[in-house]
Design a protein around this motif. Sequence first.
Motif, PDB file in Angstrom:
ATOM      1  N   GLU A  16       0.830  -1.211   0.000  1.00  0.00           N
ATOM      2  CA  GLU A  16       0.000   0.000   0.000  1.00  0.00           C
ATOM      3  C   GLU A  16       0.864   1.262   0.000  1.00  0.00           C
ATOM      4  OE1 GLU A  16      -3.205   0.214  -0.548  1.00  0.00           O
ATOM      5  OE2 GLU A  16      -3.163  -1.954  -0.780  1.00  0.00           O
ATOM      6  N   ALA A  17       1.971   1.216   0.729  1.00  0.00           N
ATOM      7  CA  ALA A  17       2.885   2.364   0.757  1.00  0.00           C
ATOM      8  C   ALA A  17       3.483   2.607  -0.631  1.00  0.00           C
ATOM      9  CB  ALA A  17       3.996   2.130   1.776  1.00  0.00           C
ATOM     10  N   LEU A  18       3.844   1.522  -1.328  1.00  0.00           N
ATOM     11  CA  LEU A  18       4.386   1.638  -2.684  1.00  0.00           C
ATOM     12  C   LEU A  18       3.341   2.203  -3.640  1.00  0.00           C
ATOM     13  CD1 LEU A  18       6.295  -1.765  -2.887  1.00  0.00           C
ATOM     14  CD2 LEU A  18       7.359   0.486  -3.073  1.00  0.00           C
ATOM     15  N   LYS A  19       2.117   1.691  -3.558  1.00  0.00           N
ATOM     16  CA  LYS A  19       1.048   2.147  -4.457  1.00  0.00           C
ATOM     17  C   LYS A  19       0.697   3.623  -4.230  1.00  0.00           C
ATOM     18  CE  LYS A  19      -1.382  -2.271  -5.170  1.00  0.00           C
ATOM     19  NZ  LYS A  19      -2.600  -3.041  -4.817  1.00  0.00           N
ATOM     20  N   SER A  20       0.784   4.065  -2.989  1.00  0.00           N
ATOM     21  CA  SER A  20       0.389   5.445  -2.662  1.00  0.00           C
ATOM     22  C   SER A  20       1.450   6.464  -3.051  1.00  0.00           C
ATOM     23  CB  SER A  20       0.104   5.561  -1.157  1.00  0.00           C
ATOM     24  OG  SER A  20       1.311   5.476  -0.410  1.00  0.00           O
ATOM     25  N   GLY A  21       2.651   5.956  -3.393  1.00  0.00           N
ATOM     26  CA  GLY A  21       3.728   6.883  -3.749  1.00  0.00           C
ATOM     27  C   GLY A  21       4.439   7.470  -2.540  1.00  0.00           C
ATOM     28  N   ARG A  22       4.224   6.888  -1.375  1.00  0.00           N
ATOM     29  CA  ARG A  22       4.879   7.384  -0.165  1.00  0.00           C
ATOM     30  C   ARG A  22       6.398   7.299  -0.302  1.00  0.00           C
ATOM     31  NH1 ARG A  22       3.323   6.034   6.063  1.00  0.00           N
ATOM     32  NH2 ARG A  22       4.947   7.301   7.010  1.00  0.00           N
ATOM     33  N   PRO A  23       7.132   8.328   0.144  1.00  0.00           N
ATOM     34  CA  PRO A  23       8.597   8.269   0.064  1.00  0.00           C
ATOM     35  C   PRO A  23       9.148   7.063   0.829  1.00  0.00           C
ATOM     36  CG  PRO A  23       7.877  10.488   0.625  1.00  0.00           C
ATOM     37  CD  PRO A  23       6.671   9.605   0.722  1.00  0.00           C
ATOM     38  N   ILE A  24      10.018   6.303   0.193  1.00  0.00           N
ATOM     39  CA  ILE A  24      10.623   5.124   0.807  1.00  0.00           C
ATOM     40  C   ILE A  24      12.130   5.167   0.564  1.00  0.00           C
ATOM     41  CG2 ILE A  24      10.820   2.598   0.650  1.00  0.00           C
ATOM     42  CD1 ILE A  24       7.824   2.504   0.049  1.00  0.00           C
ATOM     43  N   ASN A  25      12.895   4.955   1.629  1.00  0.00           N
ATOM     44  CA  ASN A  25      14.355   4.943   1.500  1.00  0.00           C
ATOM     45  C   ASN A  25      14.850   3.658   0.853  1.00  0.00           C
ATOM     46  OD1 ASN A  25      14.903   7.437   2.698  1.00  0.00           O
ATOM     47  ND2 ASN A  25      14.865   6.572   4.761  1.00  0.00           N
ATOM     48  N   LYS A  26      14.364   2.522   1.381  1.00  0.00           N
ATOM     49  CA  LYS A  26      14.904   1.228   0.973  1.00  0.00           C
ATOM     50  C   LYS A  26      13.922   0.129   1.365  1.00  0.00           C
ATOM     51  CE  LYS A  26      19.366   0.624   1.771  1.00  0.00           C
ATOM     52  NZ  LYS A  26      20.646   0.308   2.437  1.00  0.00           N
ATOM     53  N   ILE A  27      13.932  -0.962   0.590  1.00  0.00           N
ATOM     54  CA  ILE A  27      13.127  -2.135   0.916  1.00  0.00           C
ATOM     55  C   ILE A  27      14.065  -3.236   1.406  1.00  0.00           C
ATOM     56  CG2 ILE A  27      11.584  -3.919   0.018  1.00  0.00           C
ATOM     57  CD1 ILE A  27      10.184  -1.313  -0.102  1.00  0.00           C
ATOM     58  N   PHE A  28      13.766  -3.801   2.565  1.00  0.00           N
ATOM     59  CA  PHE A  28      14.522  -4.928   3.093  1.00  0.00           C
ATOM     60  C   PHE A  28      13.692  -6.199   2.931  1.00  0.00           C
ATOM     61  CE2 PHE A  28      16.090  -1.258   5.452  1.00  0.00           C
ATOM     62  CZ  PHE A  28      17.463  -1.429   5.374  1.00  0.00           C
ATOM     63  N   VAL A  29      14.313  -7.238   2.364  1.00  0.00           N
ATOM     64  CA  VAL A  29      13.630  -8.520   2.171  1.00  0.00           C
ATOM     65  C   VAL A  29      14.450  -9.608   2.848  1.00  0.00           C
ATOM     66  CG1 VAL A  29      12.740 -10.166   0.475  1.00  0.00           C
ATOM     67  CG2 VAL A  29      12.744  -7.724  -0.060  1.00  0.00           C
ATOM     68  N   ALA A  30      13.774 -10.485   3.583  1.00  0.00           N
ATOM     69  CA  ALA A  30      14.469 -11.595   4.239  1.00  0.00           C
ATOM     70  C   ALA A  30      14.993 -12.563   3.186  1.00  0.00           C
ATOM     71  CB  ALA A  30      13.521 -12.312   5.199  1.00  0.00           C
TER      72      ALA A  30
END
Length: 250
Positions: A16-30
């Motif tokens: 939802e954060a990605l779809k909304s265009g919210r600023p994101i620094n980095k994505i962490f994936v296990a």
Amino acid sequence: MAESEEFIMGRNSVMEALKSGRPINKIFVAKGERQGSIREVIALAREKRLVIQEVEMSKMDGMTNGQKHQGIVASIPPVAYAELDDILAKATSPDQTPFLVLLDELEDPHNVGAILRTSDAAGVHGVLMPKRRSCSLSSTVAKTSAGAVEYVPVARIGNVSQTLEELKKTGMWIVGADMDGEKNYYEADLTGPIVVVVGNEGKGMGRLTKEHCDFVVRIPMLGKISSLNASVACSLLLYEVVRQREMKNK
């Protein structure tokens, strides 16, 4: 939306954060997590050209203080990033002389925070930071900046060399600080439209970045240690710009 001070956790929340265009620094994936909806989240993050980093599940548990994260976490800035065009619009308005700072792969959040604090005090129009291989806005940066992060616009840029060339086309001069600079920083004319470039804490400016500077200045070192902390070096340069401009206006 599950959220802590700096993180959004869980597949649905991150999506939802990605779809909304919210600023994101980095994505962490296990590591090893590639099943079901997490693949869609990663695909959208790649489409948005976000930095994706694989980490051990134990590290992710530590980042989130044991809260449920479903193998994916988004790091978010404490304030929104600015657009470079908006910074330039303000910097190039008729009553202003452009004054920007570009941080070339600075990685220490304490240095970045201290530079933001000095930038606010010196009247800098905006700070530019590469999306990759540099510290992102975080609560540590915000805290160290003593609130300046709320007032100094920070823009994320792609290619540093390309950005410097674009800034030159608007009439700005690019000055970098380096140990092998051509002249002492107080001997250079810093009164015009200017971009001050500060290099990495250990390596200094990258070779290509240095090549795109109009001139490179040095800070005289008279003691046994060969370099200054990045934020201290930046402070000296910014206040030399302030000093020269004030003297010119008198």
